[in-house]
Design an enzyme around this catalytic site. Structure first.
Site, mmCIF file in Angstrom:
data_model
loop_
_atom_site.group_PDB
_atom_site.id
_atom_site.type_symbol
_atom_site.label_atom_id
_atom_site.label_comp_id
_atom_site.label_asym_id
_atom_site.label_seq_id
_atom_site.Cartn_x
_atom_site.Cartn_y
_atom_site.Cartn_z
ATOM 1 N N ASN A 188 -8.591 -10.055 3.558
ATOM 2 C CA ASN A 188 -7.393 -10.433 2.633
ATOM 3 C C ASN A 188 -6.130 -10.894 3.623
ATOM 4 O OD1 ASN A 188 -5.084 -9.978 0.853
ATOM 5 N ND2 ASN A 188 -4.943 -7.738 0.847
ATOM 6 N N TRP A 189 -5.910 -12.197 3.584
ATOM 7 C CA TRP A 189 -5.098 -12.732 4.311
ATOM 8 C C TRP A 189 -3.665 -12.792 3.861
ATOM 9 C CZ3 TRP A 189 -7.302 -18.493 5.217
ATOM 10 C CH2 TRP A 189 -8.577 -18.409 5.831
ATOM 11 N N LYS A 190 -3.445 -12.357 2.705
ATOM 12 C CA LYS A 190 -2.009 -11.890 1.925
ATOM 13 C C LYS A 190 -1.311 -13.273 2.032
ATOM 14 C CE LYS A 190 -2.473 -7.052 3.124
ATOM 15 N NZ LYS A 190 -1.756 -5.878 3.488
ATOM 16 N N GLY B 237 -1.396 -1.813 6.956
ATOM 17 C CA GLY B 237 -0.597 -2.502 8.140
ATOM 18 C C GLY B 237 0.313 -1.451 8.954
ATOM 19 N N GLU C 39 -7.782 1.870 -0.777
ATOM 20 C CA GLU C 39 -6.957 1.660 0.428
ATOM 21 C C GLU C 39 -5.716 2.815 0.112
ATOM 22 O OE1 GLU C 39 -7.187 -2.629 1.670
ATOM 23 O OE2 GLU C 39 -6.052 -2.555 0.001
ATOM 24 N N GLY D 33 -6.833 -6.527 6.061
ATOM 25 C CA GLY D 33 -5.525 -7.382 6.150
ATOM 26 C C GLY D 33 -5.445 -7.998 7.520
ATOM 27 N N GLY D 34 -4.631 -7.297 8.366
ATOM 28 C CA GLY D 34 -4.064 -7.936 9.633
ATOM 29 C C GLY D 34 -5.385 -8.338 10.545
ATOM 30 N N SER E 61 -5.823 -0.915 7.827
ATOM 31 C CA SER E 61 -5.797 -0.918 9.374
ATOM 32 C C SER E 61 -7.290 -0.862 9.811
ATOM 33 C CB SER E 61 -4.748 0.455 9.984
ATOM 34 O OG SER E 61 -3.679 0.356 9.543
ATOM 35 N N HIS F 250 -4.059 -4.888 -5.966
ATOM 36 C CA HIS F 250 -3.639 -4.475 -4.457
ATOM 37 C C HIS F 250 -2.481 -3.665 -4.614
ATOM 38 C CE1 HIS F 250 -2.287 -4.463 -0.543
ATOM 39 N NE2 HIS F 250 -3.548 -4.622 -0.151
ATOM 40 N N GLU G 229 0.146 -3.627 -3.007
ATOM 41 C CA GLU G 229 1.428 -4.582 -2.836
ATOM 42 C C GLU G 229 1.681 -5.440 -4.155
ATOM 43 O OE1 GLU G 229 -0.013 -6.803 0.615
ATOM 44 O OE2 GLU G 229 0.000 -4.938 1.682
HETATM 45 P P1 PGA Z 1 -4.347 -3.910 6.702
HETATM 46 O O1 PGA Z 1 -4.360 -4.203 5.318
HETATM 47 O O2 PGA Z 1 -5.781 -4.138 7.131
HETATM 48 O O3 PGA Z 1 -3.418 -4.900 7.386
HETATM 49 O O4 PGA Z 1 -3.926 -2.553 6.892
HETATM 50 C C1 PGA Z 1 -5.376 -3.810 4.400
HETATM 51 C C2 PGA Z 1 -4.879 -4.231 2.813
HETATM 52 O O5 PGA Z 1 -3.678 -4.323 2.500
HETATM 53 O O6 PGA Z 1 -6.097 -5.057 2.073
#
Ligand code: PGA
Length: 254
Positions: A9-11, A175, A169, A236-237, A215, A97, A99
């Site tokens: 998930n590059w966001k 994050g 999640e 994500g990250g 994470s 998600h 967010e």
């Molecule tokens: P993260 O994000 O791996 O940076 O914690 C995961 C996500 O929000 O899908």
């Protein structure tokens, strides 16, 4: 065996040059995927066509949009429809998600509409759920997540959910560098599978891939993915670093 998936998930990150370099580096990495494993790239809308070309012909590599509209088409400025995604060859869509839920006020009812429209047009949702820190601290995470599933998925037929993908999640782990322990992940994943089994039957529940997100990195992926009810991750990250994400893909259960 149900599908094991490492989903990036590059966001809202990376320029197109950076995105292409990341994919070039990743595709040059030693990645081994077996029949039931998949690497999925959740990239920003403007890059979907480019990245699709990059992974063309690569078996077990697939693409996801990070969101879609709950409407079919029309005067909805700034929205992207499932039909548009379908027409450019996008198979997956990340739905709900945290967010999107938090910053864009996406409710369980709206997400039910998005899941419906994905099914209608033949896209595969990656349905996200998960609790905030205060809910975890109050110890009510199981009923909270159950309600998310209930309000967005329980109107569907079991058959339509065969092979469905859910991403659990915990918001407090996204994050933050603070991963859920593998026991916490397994506990919630088993709960999610039970909830789905009670509503749709064990056979359907056993076919659903439940990904963990929050994470995930190369250093912890193997342990988390090794849990019985964890079928991969939504990352994500660490998905923005080729060496990290290729190691995460290689940590999927065989
Ligand atoms: P993260 O994000 O791996 O940076 O914690 C995961 C996500 O929000 O899908």
């Amino acid at each position: 065996m149900r599908k094991q998936i490492a989903a990036a998930n590059w966001k809202m990150n990376l320029s197109i040059e950076q995105a292409e370099t990341l994919m070039t580096d990743l595709l040059a990495s030693p990645i081994e995927l077996t029949e039931n494993q998949q690497a999925v790239f959740g990239v920003p809308f403007p890059y979907l066509i480019n990245i699709n070309q990059k992974i063309a012909g690569k078996q077990h590599f697939s693409l996801a949009a990070q969101n879609c509209s709950n409407k079919v088409s029309g005067a909805y400025t700034g929205e992207v429809s499932v039909e548009m995604l379908k027409s450019i060859g996008v198979p997956y869509v990340i739905i709900g998600h945290s967010e999107r839920r938090e910053y864009f006020n996406e409710t369980n009812a709206l997400l039910a509409e998005k899941v419906n429209i994905c099914f209608e047009y033949g896209l595969l949702p990656i349905f996200c759920c998960g609790e905030a820190l205060q809910i975890r601290e109050a110890g009510t995470q199981n009923s909270y997540v159950e309600n998310q599933l209930k309000e967005s998925l329980f109107h569907l037929t079991g058959e339509s959910l065969r092979g469905f993908v859910i991403a659990y999640e915990p918001i407090w782990a996204i994050g933050t560098g603070k991963t859920a322990s593998s026991e916490q992940a397994q506990e919630m994943h088993a709960h999610i599978r039970n909830v789905m089994a009670e509503q749709f039957g064990k056979e359907i529940a056993d076919s659903i891939s439940i990904l963990y997100g929050g994470s995930v990195k190369a250093a912890n992926a193997k342990e988390i993915f090794g849990q019985t009810d964890v079928d991969g991750g939504l990352v994500g990250g660490a998905s923005l670093v080729a060496a990290e994400f290729s190691a995460i893909i290689n940590s999927l259960k065989k």
